[in-house]
Design a protein around this motif. Structure first.
Motif, mmCIF file in Angstrom:
data_model
loop_
_atom_site.group_PDB
_atom_site.id
_atom_site.type_symbol
_atom_site.label_atom_id
_atom_site.label_comp_id
_atom_site.label_asym_id
_atom_site.label_seq_id
_atom_site.Cartn_x
_atom_site.Cartn_y
_atom_site.Cartn_z
ATOM 1 N N LEU A 53 0.831 -1.200 0.000
ATOM 2 C CA LEU A 53 0.000 0.000 0.000
ATOM 3 C C LEU A 53 0.868 1.254 0.000
ATOM 4 O O LEU A 53 1.935 1.273 0.614
ATOM 5 C CB LEU A 53 -0.910 0.028 1.229
ATOM 6 N N PRO A 54 0.415 2.323 -0.663
ATOM 7 C CA PRO A 54 1.180 3.567 -0.622
ATOM 8 C C PRO A 54 1.226 4.114 0.810
ATOM 9 O O PRO A 54 0.324 3.842 1.609
ATOM 10 C CB PRO A 54 0.395 4.504 -1.548
ATOM 11 N N LEU A 55 2.261 4.861 1.097
ATOM 12 C CA LEU A 55 2.432 5.512 2.403
ATOM 13 C C LEU A 55 2.408 4.516 3.563
ATOM 14 O O LEU A 55 2.040 4.851 4.683
ATOM 15 C CB LEU A 55 1.377 6.606 2.618
ATOM 16 N N THR A 56 2.790 3.286 3.264
ATOM 17 C CA THR A 56 2.842 2.241 4.288
ATOM 18 C C THR A 56 4.286 1.791 4.425
ATOM 19 O O THR A 56 4.933 1.450 3.435
ATOM 20 C CB THR A 56 1.918 1.066 3.899
ATOM 21 N N ASP A 57 4.769 1.848 5.657
ATOM 22 C CA ASP A 57 6.181 1.571 5.912
ATOM 23 C C ASP A 57 6.462 0.151 6.353
ATOM 24 O O ASP A 57 7.534 -0.372 6.093
ATOM 25 C CB ASP A 57 6.709 2.524 6.997
ATOM 26 N N ARG A 58 5.516 -0.453 7.056
ATOM 27 C CA ARG A 58 5.804 -1.765 7.655
ATOM 28 C C ARG A 58 4.509 -2.514 7.922
ATOM 29 O O ARG A 58 3.512 -1.930 8.335
ATOM 30 C CB ARG A 58 6.538 -1.523 8.971
ATOM 31 N N VAL A 59 4.555 -3.822 7.704
ATOM 32 C CA VAL A 59 3.431 -4.704 8.035
ATOM 33 C C VAL A 59 3.996 -5.896 8.796
ATOM 34 O O VAL A 59 4.924 -6.551 8.334
ATOM 35 C CB VAL A 59 2.683 -5.186 6.768
ATOM 36 N N VAL A 60 3.453 -6.137 9.973
ATOM 37 C CA VAL A 60 3.841 -7.289 10.788
ATOM 38 C C VAL A 60 2.577 -8.103 11.001
ATOM 39 O O VAL A 60 1.558 -7.567 11.451
ATOM 40 C CB VAL A 60 4.413 -6.840 12.153
ATOM 41 N N CYS A 61 2.640 -9.386 10.677
ATOM 42 C CA CYS A 61 1.435 -10.213 10.753
ATOM 43 C C CYS A 61 1.629 -11.376 11.722
ATOM 44 O O CYS A 61 2.693 -11.974 11.794
ATOM 45 C CB CYS A 61 1.084 -10.746 9.371
ATOM 46 N N SER A 62 0.558 -11.701 12.434
ATOM 47 C CA SER A 62 0.548 -12.847 13.341
ATOM 48 C C SER A 62 0.523 -14.139 12.533
ATOM 49 O O SER A 62 0.360 -14.125 11.314
ATOM 50 C CB SER A 62 -0.702 -12.797 14.228
ATOM 51 N N SER A 63 0.639 -15.231 13.235
ATOM 52 C CA SER A 63 0.409 -16.521 12.595
ATOM 53 C C SER A 63 -1.104 -16.672 12.393
ATOM 54 O O SER A 63 -1.891 -15.903 12.926
ATOM 55 C CB SER A 63 0.960 -17.648 13.465
ATOM 56 N N ALA A 64 -1.489 -17.659 11.618
ATOM 57 C CA ALA A 64 -2.909 -17.904 11.360
ATOM 58 C C ALA A 64 -3.507 -18.749 12.481
ATOM 59 O O ALA A 64 -2.856 -19.662 12.998
ATOM 60 C CB ALA A 64 -3.076 -18.602 10.020
ATOM 61 N N HIS A 65 -4.732 -18.421 12.850
ATOM 62 C CA HIS A 65 -5.464 -19.129 13.904
ATOM 63 C C HIS A 65 -6.809 -19.554 13.340
ATOM 64 O O HIS A 65 -7.495 -18.754 12.718
ATOM 65 C CB HIS A 65 -5.706 -18.193 15.099
ATOM 66 N N GLU A 66 -7.190 -20.794 13.579
ATOM 67 C CA GLU A 66 -8.477 -21.265 13.091
ATOM 68 C C GLU A 66 -9.547 -20.997 14.142
ATOM 69 O O GLU A 66 -9.304 -21.127 15.347
ATOM 70 C CB GLU A 66 -8.420 -22.758 12.765
ATOM 71 N N SER A 67 -10.744 -20.616 13.664
ATOM 72 C CA SER A 67 -11.855 -20.351 14.582
ATOM 73 C C SER A 67 -13.177 -20.764 13.948
ATOM 74 O O SER A 67 -13.287 -20.889 12.726
ATOM 75 C CB SER A 67 -11.904 -18.867 14.959
ATOM 76 N N VAL A 68 -14.145 -20.956 14.797
ATOM 77 C CA VAL A 68 -15.505 -21.271 14.356
ATOM 78 C C VAL A 68 -16.129 -20.007 13.782
ATOM 79 O O VAL A 68 -15.884 -18.900 14.286
ATOM 80 C CB VAL A 68 -16.344 -21.783 15.560
#
Length: 183
Positions: A53-68
């Motif tokens: 995305l423009p004007l976006t410096d950093r993205v940190v993402c969690s691991s994936a979690h399954e849910s109902v």
């Protein structure tokens, strides 16, 4: 013009116009979810798109979690399970502009907004935007149900152990309450 009269000088601004104000980076919290198609691939692709995305410096993402799956009436064990994650997005985009980009990413992944609690190829929610609080009908932040969602709070806590949900408190305490433990 009459004799002896000077022409009017050209009009000039009294001062230079102000330079556009540069927005300071803010950490936005984006919840990702998918319960149709190749959920893991869709979430991974969405995170890559957030990172571009423009004007976006950093993205940190969690691991994936399954849910109902959750509906207006509560959990729905009959619906396909969700895969959820939370991304911290450091951006200078205004919240409404960021939301527009989130909707565009959803649409590129086949999201159709027909029913509020339906199955989804991709769901991107703007959970929080720094410490901003807004009850605008087009953009309510923090997300009004974030404090009630284990599948948001758990992944968020994974990427930010000191996280706070504006107006609600520390994420670890909110999650402990949801899970029935003492905060």
């Amino acid at each position: 013009m009459t004799a002896g009269r000077r022409p009017d000088p050209p009009l000039r601004p009294l001062a230079a116009p102000p330079a556009p104000r540069r927005r300071e980076p803010v950490t936005a919290v984006v919840a990702l979810g998918a319960n149709l198609g190749d959920r893991a691939a869709t979430l991974a692709a969405a995170v890559r798109e957030l990172d571009r995305l423009p004007l976006t410096d950093r993205v940190v993402c969690s691991s994936a979690h399954e849910s109902v799956a959750v509906t207006l009436d509560g959990p729905d064990a009959e619906a396909p399970a969700y895969l959820n994650a939370v991304a911290l997005v450091t951006t200078r985009l205004a919240p409404s502009v960021l939301l527009g980009f989130l909707h565009a990413i959803e649409e590129r992944h086949g999201r159709v907004r027909r029913e509020r609690w339906g199955d989804r190829t991709l769901d991107l929610d703007l959970v929080a935007y720094g410490d901003v609080v807004s009850d605008d009908p087009r953009l309510t932040i923090p997300h009004p149900r974030a404090a009630e969602r284990d599948f948001v709070l758990g992944p968020w806590l994974e990427v930010d152990p000191d996280a706070e949900l504006p107006g609600a408190g520390r994420v670890d305490a909110l999650l402990a309450r949801l899970r029935g433990a003492a905060p």
